[in-house]
Design an enzyme around this catalytic site. Structure first.
Site, PDB file in Angstrom:
ATOM      1  N   HIS A  75       0.800   5.174   1.170  1.00  0.00           N
ATOM      2  CA  HIS A  75       0.046   6.004   2.111  1.00  0.00           C
ATOM      3  C   HIS A  75       0.683   7.386   2.187  1.00  0.00           C
ATOM      4  CE1 HIS A  75      -2.525   6.927   5.517  1.00  0.00           C
ATOM      5  NE2 HIS A  75      -1.457   7.380   6.157  1.00  0.00           N
ATOM      6  N   SER A  78       4.682   6.897   2.306  1.00  0.00           N
ATOM      7  CA  SER A  78       5.306   5.634   2.684  1.00  0.00           C
ATOM      8  C   SER A  78       4.699   4.492   1.884  1.00  0.00           C
ATOM      9  CB  SER A  78       5.087   5.355   4.180  1.00  0.00           C
ATOM     10  OG  SER A  78       5.500   6.430   5.001  1.00  0.00           O
ATOM     11  N   ASN A 108       0.854  -1.195   0.000  1.00  0.00           N
ATOM     12  CA  ASN A 108       0.000   0.000   0.000  1.00  0.00           C
ATOM     13  C   ASN A 108       0.882   1.234   0.000  1.00  0.00           C
ATOM     14  OD1 ASN A 108      -2.497   1.577   0.420  1.00  0.00           O
ATOM     15  ND2 ASN A 108      -1.689   1.946   2.474  1.00  0.00           N
TER      16      ASN A 108
END
Length: 213
Positions: free
Chosen positions: A112, A139, A110
């Site tokens: 973010h 991140s 993911n």
């Protein structure tokens, strides 16, 4: 994994990070094939972007299932049918059920928009400004059942400037997000980065410090 990494991308909106992956792949920078773009929003702009680039799409409305667990199970069953090596959550605005994530441990990441572990969840730019931070960023982490809490792979930082608003901060961060995600996917495709035995490894050794892009 195959020589060319099969990637499924999950989105909820315009798909700007998806666009960055498509562009990098076309430039020959990413040894990947995007086999599917899936969304929980049938009107997500990113689905149209995928279609324009000849990529298979899937739009699955959460209202089609009676609860979150069954929705997630149906979504991941359909995604899994495309046999991706890696799933990328790129602006996918749902918390996923632990049961569907377990088989994908180490194969789902993911991106973010904060310097995790700061500001998991929503409104990250507003929260960074409210806290008086001088540095902000994005991140990439491996996904676990903990919201934005999986093992970190890399981050990218920008300086918060006087007069920044959440909008200006988001606009300045976005190109860095794109570069960060592309670099992390490149590392994964090359086999340089992996999460195994509960630890993130890079170039075959445990990663002791989050990589910076």
């Amino acid at each position: 994994m195959s020589a060319v990494l099969r990637v499924a991308v999950l989105i909820s909106g315009r798909g700007s990070n998806l666009g960055a992956l498509i562009a990098a792949q076309r430039r020959g920078e990413l040894p990947i094939e995007i086999v599917l773009v899936a969304s929980n929003k049938t009107a997500a702009e990113g689905l149209r972007l995928a279609e324009a680039n000849g990529i298979a799409t899937l739009a699955l409305d959460p209202a089609s299932q009676p609860d979150r667990a069954r929705y997630d199970a149906e979504l991941f069953a359909r995604v899994g049918a495309f046999a991706p090596d890696l799933i990328v959550l790129a602006g996918f605005m749902r918390v996923l059920d632990a049961a569907v994530l377990a088989p994908w441990a180490g194969r789902i990441i993911n991106i973010h928009p904060s310097l995790l572990p700061k500001y998991a969840g929503l409104h990250t730019h507003k929260r960074a400004l409210a806290a008086g931070d001088t540095v902000h960023g994005a991140s990439v982490h491996f996904v676990t059942a903990e919201l934005d809490g999986g093992p970190l792979l890399a981050c990218s930082e920008i300086t918060i400037e006087p007069g920044d608003s959440p909008d200006t901060l988001a606009q300045r961060l976005l190109p860095r997000e794109h570069a960060l995600l592309c670099r992390c996917v490149q590392w994964l495709a090359q086999g340089r980065a992996e999460w195994r035995d509960g630890t993130v490894h890079f170039d075959g050794v445990p990663l002791l410090q989050v990589l910076r892009v």
